[in-house]
Design a protein around this motif. Structure first.
Motif, PDB file in Angstrom:
ATOM      1  N   VAL A   1      -6.877   4.389   0.009  1.00  0.00           N
ATOM      2  CA  VAL A   1      -6.192   5.455  -0.710  1.00  0.00           C
ATOM      3  C   VAL A   1      -6.232   6.748   0.103  1.00  0.00           C
ATOM      4  O   VAL A   1      -5.230   7.471   0.218  1.00  0.00           O
ATOM      5  N   THR A   2      -7.396   7.031   0.683  1.00  0.00           N
ATOM      6  CA  THR A   2      -7.559   8.253   1.476  1.00  0.00           C
ATOM      7  C   THR A   2      -6.615   8.257   2.672  1.00  0.00           C
ATOM      8  O   THR A   2      -5.937   9.258   2.943  1.00  0.00           O
ATOM      9  N   MET A   3      -6.555   7.145   3.388  1.00  0.00           N
ATOM     10  CA  MET A   3      -5.700   7.082   4.565  1.00  0.00           C
ATOM     11  C   MET A   3      -4.229   7.212   4.204  1.00  0.00           C
ATOM     12  O   MET A   3      -3.479   7.958   4.835  1.00  0.00           O
ATOM     13  N   GLU A   4      -3.786   6.506   3.162  1.00  0.00           N
ATOM     14  CA  GLU A   4      -2.377   6.559   2.778  1.00  0.00           C
ATOM     15  C   GLU A   4      -1.979   7.959   2.314  1.00  0.00           C
ATOM     16  O   GLU A   4      -0.874   8.434   2.613  1.00  0.00           O
ATOM     17  N   ARG A   5      -2.858   8.625   1.605  1.00  0.00           N
ATOM     18  CA  ARG A   5      -2.550   9.993   1.169  1.00  0.00           C
ATOM     19  C   ARG A   5      -2.463  10.922   2.378  1.00  0.00           C
ATOM     20  O   ARG A   5      -1.575  11.779   2.443  1.00  0.00           O
ATOM     21  N   HIS A   6      -3.365  10.746   3.328  1.00  0.00           N
ATOM     22  CA  HIS A   6      -3.332  11.541   4.555  1.00  0.00           C
ATOM     23  C   HIS A   6      -2.015  11.308   5.289  1.00  0.00           C
ATOM     24  O   HIS A   6      -1.384  12.251   5.792  1.00  0.00           O
ATOM     25  N   TYR A   7      -1.582  10.062   5.329  1.00  0.00           N
ATOM     26  CA  TYR A   7      -0.327   9.688   5.989  1.00  0.00           C
ATOM     27  C   TYR A   7       0.845  10.454   5.369  1.00  0.00           C
ATOM     28  O   TYR A   7       1.660  11.073   6.074  1.00  0.00           O
ATOM     29  N   ALA A   8       0.917  10.412   4.036  1.00  0.00           N
ATOM     30  CA  ALA A   8       2.036  11.064   3.342  1.00  0.00           C
ATOM     31  C   ALA A   8       2.009  12.580   3.519  1.00  0.00           C
ATOM     32  O   ALA A   8       3.043  13.215   3.734  1.00  0.00           O
ATOM     33  N   LEU A   9       0.824  13.168   3.414  1.00  0.00           N
ATOM     34  CA  LEU A   9       0.723  14.621   3.540  1.00  0.00           C
ATOM     35  C   LEU A   9       1.026  15.080   4.960  1.00  0.00           C
ATOM     36  O   LEU A   9       1.639  16.141   5.160  1.00  0.00           O
ATOM     37  N   ASN A  10       0.628  14.299   5.951  1.00  0.00           N
ATOM     38  CA  ASN A  10       0.978  14.662   7.329  1.00  0.00           C
ATOM     39  C   ASN A  10       2.494  14.620   7.542  1.00  0.00           C
ATOM     40  O   ASN A  10       3.050  15.432   8.281  1.00  0.00           O
TER      41      ASN A  10
ATOM     42  N   TRP B   1       0.807  -1.214   0.000  1.00  0.00           N
ATOM     43  CA  TRP B   1       0.000   0.000   0.000  1.00  0.00           C
ATOM     44  C   TRP B   1       0.841   1.265   0.000  1.00  0.00           C
ATOM     45  O   TRP B   1       0.309   2.364  -0.204  1.00  0.00           O
ATOM     46  N   ARG B   2       2.127   1.146   0.183  1.00  0.00           N
ATOM     47  CA  ARG B   2       2.962   2.338   0.160  1.00  0.00           C
ATOM     48  C   ARG B   2       3.087   2.932  -1.240  1.00  0.00           C
ATOM     49  O   ARG B   2       3.612   4.040  -1.409  1.00  0.00           O
ATOM     50  N   TYR B   3       2.566   2.243  -2.263  1.00  0.00           N
ATOM     51  CA  TYR B   3       2.469   2.882  -3.572  1.00  0.00           C
ATOM     52  C   TYR B   3       1.689   4.191  -3.459  1.00  0.00           C
ATOM     53  O   TYR B   3       1.997   5.180  -4.133  1.00  0.00           O
ATOM     54  N   GLU B   4       0.656   4.186  -2.626  1.00  0.00           N
ATOM     55  CA  GLU B   4      -0.187   5.377  -2.516  1.00  0.00           C
ATOM     56  C   GLU B   4       0.541   6.533  -1.843  1.00  0.00           C
ATOM     57  O   GLU B   4       0.383   7.693  -2.246  1.00  0.00           O
ATOM     58  N   THR B   5       1.322   6.238  -0.810  1.00  0.00           N
ATOM     59  CA  THR B   5       2.098   7.312  -0.187  1.00  0.00           C
ATOM     60  C   THR B   5       3.181   7.801  -1.152  1.00  0.00           C
ATOM     61  O   THR B   5       3.462   8.999  -1.239  1.00  0.00           O
TER      62      THR B   5
END
Length: 283
Positions: A257-266, A171-175
């Motif tokens: 997807v939403t959670m992983e993007r939130h993770y990266a942006l944080n 799932w780190r593809y999304e981050t």
């Protein structure tokens, strides 16, 4: 922010091994397999809820401080996000505060973001099933050994990681995709309703050496990152609220997807000063 929750869902699915290539140059990511993992991830992550982590109270106090000291620019950013969600049919929680002002956010360097993105792509491609010999060669060729987080380093070093860990790290593809956007390689972060373009993400790195990858990057401004960080916070609240109330994610939002993007942006804005393995995605 209405609650504080840890950003890592628990997975227990055991996927079939991916038919990996003979090396980085021949490895082809399977979009169909990744979509399959996404469905499994979403189904299993519905049981995730807020956890009482040691720093929970500190985070709540910090959130309250941010809420009470919101600047005019931060409030305008929140209004823009709310207006966009309303147009898209995503539930809006008007009581959610604005996020930090740009002046309070950490400014990541181009090199820092680029190394993080490359490390994430290698972690993800191993999670999908690339053989250990090819993974080791990638780590050596791109000089990534010192750029993995502790959890990533442990995973990368395992010749036979658990299927649970493979799914988690795939799932780190999304981050990585989010960081590719921050580096200017991806033009737009669209509404998080579908998985990223995995083959394109891999190709962006595959076509460059580490030096070229860093040199070709054009880091976006803190203001652009802040816009996306505020927006994803509100998308994620809508997803979490639906889950808590036993409903599907609204307006086509994809929870993983939403959670992983939130993770990266944080991570990009230096949320709570947390290291990569400890990033929280509070909603």
């Amino acid at each position: 922010m209405s609650s504080a929750s840890k950003g890592k869902p628990d997975n227990s699915f055991q996927p079939n091994p991916h038919p990996s290539g003979a090396g980085w140059s021949k490895h082809q990511v399977s979009p169909m397999r990744y979509r399959f993992l996404l469905v499994v991830f979403a189904a299993l992550s519905t049981s995730t809820c807020a956890q009482d982590t040691p720093d929970l109270q500190e985070r709540k106090e910090r959130i309250k401080s941010i809420e009470t000291s919101a600047t005019a620019d931060a409030l305008k950013r929140k209004d823009r996000s709310d207006a966009r969600l309303a147009l898209e049919g995503v539930p809006v929680n008007e009581s959610l505060p604005a996020i930090e002002d740009v002046g309070e956010m950490k400014r990541r360097t181009r090199d820092e973001v680029a190394w993080r993105a490359m490390a994430l792509l290698v972690v993800a491609v191993k999670g999908e099933g690339l053989d250990q010999a090819s993974v080791d060669k990638l780590v050596q060729d791109y000089r990534l050994k010192e750029h993995f987080s502790p959890e990533e380093a442990a995973f990368i070093s395992q010749a036979s990681p658990s299927d649970h860990d493979r799914v988690q790290f795939s799932w780190r593809y999304e981050t990585a995709w989010t960081l590719l956007w921050a580096l200017g390689y991806v033009e737009d972060l669209s509404k998080p309703t579908a998985i990223c373009d995995v083959p394109r993400a891999v190709k962006i790195m595959q076509q460059r050496s580490a030096e070229q990858f860093i040199a070709d990057a054009k880091l976006r401004s803190t203001e652009e990152v802040a816009e996306q960080a505020d927006l994803i916070y509100r998308y994620h609240w809508a997803v979490v609220d639906a889950r808590i109330n036993g409903k599907p994610a609204p307006a086509g939002l994809e929870p993983g997807v939403t959670m992983e993007r939130h993770y990266a942006l944080n991570w990009l804005i230096g949320y709570m000063g947390q290291e990569w393995d400890d990033i929280s995605t509070d909603t």
